[in-house]
Motif scaffolding. Structure first.
Motif, PDB file in Angstrom:
ATOM      1  N   ILE A 190      19.996   7.195 107.106  1.00  0.00           N
ATOM      2  CA  ILE A 190      20.571   8.106 106.120  1.00  0.00           C
ATOM      3  C   ILE A 190      19.906   7.789 104.791  1.00  0.00           C
ATOM      4  N   LEU A 191      19.341   8.806 104.155  1.00  0.00           N
ATOM      5  CA  LEU A 191      18.670   8.609 102.879  1.00  0.00           C
ATOM      6  C   LEU A 191      19.459   9.299 101.783  1.00  0.00           C
ATOM      7  N   VAL A 192      19.699   8.565 100.696  1.00  0.00           N
ATOM      8  CA  VAL A 192      20.514   9.050  99.590  1.00  0.00           C
ATOM      9  C   VAL A 192      19.685   9.020  98.309  1.00  0.00           C
ATOM     10  N   ALA A 193      19.704  10.114  97.572  1.00  0.00           N
ATOM     11  CA  ALA A 193      19.023  10.140  96.273  1.00  0.00           C
ATOM     12  C   ALA A 193      19.678   9.111  95.363  1.00  0.00           C
ATOM     13  N   ALA A 194      18.910   8.121  94.917  1.00  0.00           N
ATOM     14  CA  ALA A 194      19.496   6.955  94.252  1.00  0.00           C
ATOM     15  C   ALA A 194      19.141   6.815  92.784  1.00  0.00           C
ATOM     16  N   ARG A 195      18.428   7.770  92.217  1.00  0.00           N
ATOM     17  CA  ARG A 195      18.117   7.723  90.794  1.00  0.00           C
ATOM     18  C   ARG A 195      18.308   9.115  90.223  1.00  0.00           C
ATOM     19  N   GLY A 196      18.977   9.208  89.071  1.00  0.00           N
ATOM     20  CA  GLY A 196      19.161  10.530  88.478  1.00  0.00           C
ATOM     21  C   GLY A 196      20.242  10.530  87.418  1.00  0.00           C
ATOM     22  N   THR A 197      20.685  11.720  87.087  1.00  0.00           N
ATOM     23  CA  THR A 197      21.736  11.891  86.090  1.00  0.00           C
ATOM     24  C   THR A 197      22.975  12.469  86.755  1.00  0.00           C
ATOM     25  N   LEU A 198      24.066  12.549  85.984  1.00  0.00           N
ATOM     26  CA  LEU A 198      25.366  12.888  86.552  1.00  0.00           C
ATOM     27  C   LEU A 198      25.714  14.380  86.454  1.00  0.00           C
ATOM     28  N   GLY A 199      24.734  15.229  86.177  1.00  0.00           N
ATOM     29  CA  GLY A 199      24.991  16.661  86.138  1.00  0.00           C
ATOM     30  C   GLY A 199      25.478  17.174  87.490  1.00  0.00           C
ATOM     31  N   GLU A 200      26.383  18.139  87.462  1.00  0.00           N
ATOM     32  CA  GLU A 200      26.965  18.645  88.699  1.00  0.00           C
ATOM     33  C   GLU A 200      25.931  19.243  89.647  1.00  0.00           C
ATOM     34  N   SER A 201      24.851  19.768  89.112  1.00  0.00           N
ATOM     35  CA  SER A 201      23.839  20.390  89.960  1.00  0.00           C
ATOM     36  C   SER A 201      22.736  19.427  90.377  1.00  0.00           C
ATOM     37  N   GLU A 202      22.802  18.174  89.918  1.00  0.00           N
ATOM     38  CA  GLU A 202      21.748  17.213  90.229  1.00  0.00           C
ATOM     39  C   GLU A 202      21.900  16.682  91.657  1.00  0.00           C
ATOM     40  N   LEU A 203      20.775  16.268  92.244  1.00  0.00           N
ATOM     41  CA  LEU A 203      20.769  15.780  93.623  1.00  0.00           C
ATOM     42  C   LEU A 203      21.197  14.315  93.733  1.00  0.00           C
ATOM     43  N   TYR A 204      21.283  13.616  92.628  1.00  0.00           N
ATOM     44  CA  TYR A 204      21.659  12.202  92.640  1.00  0.00           C
ATOM     45  C   TYR A 204      22.930  11.990  93.461  1.00  0.00           C
ATOM     46  N   CYS A 205      22.848  11.150  94.488  1.00  0.00           N
ATOM     47  CA  CYS A 205      23.926  10.766  95.411  1.00  0.00           C
ATOM     48  C   CYS A 205      24.120  11.743  96.578  1.00  0.00           C
ATOM     49  N   ARG A 206      23.300  12.774  96.686  1.00  0.00           N
ATOM     50  CA  ARG A 206      23.334  13.610  97.887  1.00  0.00           C
ATOM     51  C   ARG A 206      22.548  12.906  98.994  1.00  0.00           C
ATOM     52  N   ALA A 207      22.857  13.249 100.252  1.00  0.00           N
ATOM     53  CA  ALA A 207      22.299  12.524 101.393  1.00  0.00           C
ATOM     54  C   ALA A 207      21.665  13.464 102.409  1.00  0.00           C
ATOM     55  N   THR A 208      20.711  12.925 103.162  1.00  0.00           N
ATOM     56  CA  THR A 208      20.131  13.638 104.294  1.00  0.00           C
ATOM     57  C   THR A 208      19.912  12.650 105.429  1.00  0.00           C
ATOM     58  N   TYR A 209      19.598  13.184 106.599  1.00  0.00           N
ATOM     59  CA  TYR A 209      19.488  12.384 107.825  1.00  0.00           C
ATOM     60  C   TYR A 209      18.061  12.462 108.344  1.00  0.00           C
ATOM     61  N   ILE A 210      17.584  11.379 108.907  1.00  0.00           N
ATOM     62  CA  ILE A 210      16.212  11.332 109.407  1.00  0.00           C
ATOM     63  C   ILE A 210      16.215  11.416 110.928  1.00  0.00           C
ATOM     64  N   HIS A 211      15.526  12.457 111.400  1.00  0.00           N
ATOM     65  CA  HIS A 211      15.477  12.690 112.847  1.00  0.00           C
ATOM     66  C   HIS A 211      14.145  13.351 113.192  1.00  0.00           C
ATOM     67  N   GLY A 212      13.614  13.027 114.374  1.00  0.00           N
ATOM     68  CA  GLY A 212      12.425  13.706 114.858  1.00  0.00           C
ATOM     69  C   GLY A 212      11.204  13.466 113.986  1.00  0.00           C
ATOM     70  N   LYS A 213      10.529  14.554 113.606  1.00  0.00           N
ATOM     71  CA  LYS A 213       9.280  14.455 112.860  1.00  0.00           C
ATOM     72  C   LYS A 213       9.476  13.929 111.437  1.00  0.00           C
ATOM     73  N   LEU A 214      10.701  13.921 110.957  1.00  0.00           N
ATOM     74  CA  LEU A 214      10.954  13.380 109.619  1.00  0.00           C
ATOM     75  C   LEU A 214      10.664  11.881 109.549  1.00  0.00           C
ATOM     76  N   THR A 215      10.650  11.210 110.705  1.00  0.00           N
ATOM     77  CA  THR A 215      10.331   9.782 110.724  1.00  0.00           C
ATOM     78  C   THR A 215       8.854   9.525 110.431  1.00  0.00           C
ATOM     79  N   GLU A 216       8.019  10.567 110.483  1.00  0.00           N
ATOM     80  CA  GLU A 216       6.587  10.397 110.246  1.00  0.00           C
ATOM     81  C   GLU A 216       6.257  10.280 108.755  1.00  0.00           C
ATOM     82  N   ASN A 217       7.199  10.658 107.893  1.00  0.00           N
ATOM     83  CA  ASN A 217       6.963  10.613 106.452  1.00  0.00           C
ATOM     84  C   ASN A 217       7.233   9.225 105.894  1.00  0.00           C
ATOM     85  N   ALA A 218       6.664   8.965 104.723  1.00  0.00           N
ATOM     86  CA  ALA A 218       7.035   7.794 103.927  1.00  0.00           C
ATOM     87  C   ALA A 218       7.992   8.266 102.835  1.00  0.00           C
TER      88      ALA A 218
END
Length: 466
Positions: free
Chosen positions: A338-366
């Motif tokens: 599980i990858l979570v955006a860990a740097r940012g600001t506290l604006g309601e529209s900001e991605l900071y603290c949102r999460a995504t999941y790694i599966h399949g071809k996503l494991t090929e990325n750095a």
């Protein structure tokens, strides 16, 4: 710097336009190839609904925000349309949308980013019918009696469509396109493949709708199984402000945000059900950001695609190709991370603290150093199930409440392991995990189908349109 020699006839064809866009982006070459195709060509304006009226954006309009889904609907800006998961968007007033139908997004339209970064495109699937689109996105609505919507989209995203779209940009500092700039874009009519391509794009869109539904179902099941409901943004803000309270700070932090009453109340609500701490549920040594390292550009054959926070949430993450030889091991992540955006600001529209999941071809990325790695201990919890919680609004609010920093926020890594996580029974976590895997398999299949459709269009054009 790009230096290119062009014939003077191109300048005449472009009505003596002297900016370099159409000439260095491949627009003219693409047009020349299409001109020599042995098939009928229609102009884009001829196959859109109501002609030029079928290519539009909402225009300048002051956005009226809404605080709940009863009075508001999701509002997507140009960067938002590239996201895979459309949950947790800011809301725009339904009254404003009903008063201006140009906000609406018909299913089957091609959405094109038209301001700033030009020419990124997405196909409007079923779940786009309940969203509003900002002025930074041009909607191209096909006349389905004249052309299959999926075929039109597949051509526009091809290596022949994209250069012509981006070649129509204007502006110096902030570039734009308008409907008039691409109205004369030639669309080759290749009857032998149009229906097949359309069906592939339609099936891709259905799979992405399935992806979204399965993720939402997994999160809802996770909370319901322990007798809880995920908090909504409206509910969170209704709990009052973070001013005028007292708290026993302890030694970990002296920042008021880390002890705000809403955060404490949310933690206590989660602890009313069976729960474990996040640190207890994760593999030892995780719950940390990636390493810093020198980024050495390299050819893709010898490189990893390095994905940053913003692109992390895109349906097709873009990134910079960095040499494999010079990167630490933790730029790569395992299946189920599980990858979570860990740097940012506290604006309601900001991605900071949102999460995504790694599966399949996503494991090929750095993945960059600004991304938190959360890896569940499979002896205690299914990793997909843990993601079903981490992607929730409740987890998002707790993660933000343990922020440290001044302008740019980060997580308080001494407080992170103690965050409470609901702990359902093993049969429920298995069902949640299976739903998440179903979602990501549908997403990967959707991307493959879109790639196949685009490749078929490009291959047929290369073969002369036969």
């Amino acid at each position: 710097m790009i230096v290119k020699t062009i014939p003077s006839t191109w300048l005449i064809e472009e009505e003596h336009r002297l900016d370099c866009g159409p000439f260095v982006k491949g627009s003219m070459e693409a047009r020349k190839i299409l001109e020599h195709l042995n098939c009928k060509k229609d102009l884009l304006v001829e196959v859109t609904k109501d002609g030029i009226g079928g290519m539009y954006h909402v225009g300048q309009d002051k956005i009226m925000r809404a605080s709940d889904t009863e009075h508001g609907m999701p509002f997507l800006r140009s960067a938002d349309i590239m996201r895979a998961d459309l949950s947790y968007q800011l809301l725009i007033s339904r009254k404003q949308v009903s008063g201006n139908p140009l906000f609406a997004c018909p299913e089957g339209a091609t959405l094109i980013t038209r301001s700033g970064t030009i020419g990124r495109m997405i196909y409007a699937r079923e779940d786009y019918s309940n969203v509003a689109i900002s002025q930074d996105v041009l909607k191209v609505v096909p006349d389905t009696k004249k052309i299959p919507s999926g075929y039109l989209y597949a051509f526009l995203i091809s290596k022949y469509g994209v250069p012509i779209v981006t070649g129509g940009t204007f502006g110096s500092i902030i570039t734009h396109i308008e409907a008039e700039n691409i109205a004369d874009l030639p669309i080759p009519r290749i009857s032998a493949i149009e229906e097949k391509v359309h069906k592939q794009i339609q099936e891709s869109a259905k799979l992405l709708t399935k992806y979204q539904a399965a993720l939402n179902q997994a999160t809802e099941l996770y909370f319901d199984s322990v007798g809880l409901k995920d908090i909504t943004p409206t509910e969170w803000h209704s709990w009052g402000s973070d001013l005028g309270f007292t708290a026993k700070a302890g030694v970990k932090s002296l920042r008021a945000l880390n002890f705000n009453p809403r955060y404490i109340r949310l933690c206590e609500r989660i602890k009313q059900a069976p729960w474990k701490s996040l640190g207890e549920l994760c593999v030892t040594g995780t719950l940390q950001r990636g390493s810093r390292f020198n980024r050495i550009d390299a050819h893709p054959d010898y490189a990893y695609k390095l994905v940053g926070q913003k692109e992390l949430f895109w349906l097709r993450p873009e990134g910079r190709w960095i040499a494999k030889k010079f990167v630490p091991d933790d730029v790569l992540v395992d299946e189920g991370s599980i990858l979570v955006a860990a740097r940012g600001t506290l604006g309601e529209s900001e991605l900071y603290c949102r999460a995504t999941y790694i599966h399949g071809k996503l494991t090929e990325n750095a993945y960059s150093e600004d991304i938190l790695r959360v890896i569940g201990d499979e002896n205690l919890i299914e990793r997909g199930a843990l993601f079903a919680f981490i992607r929730s609004e409740s987890a998002f609010r707790m993660l933000r409440s343990i922020s440290v920093g001044s302008k740019l926020q980060d997580h308080h890594y001494a407080m992170l392991p103690s965050l409470p996580v609901p702990y359902p029974s093993s049969d429920v976590t298995k069902r949640c995990h299976d739903l998440v895997i179903t979602a990501y398999e549908a997403r990967e299949e959707a991307i493959e189908l879109e790639d196949q459709a685009r490749a078929l269009v490009e291959r047929t054009i290369e073969e002369g349109g036969r």
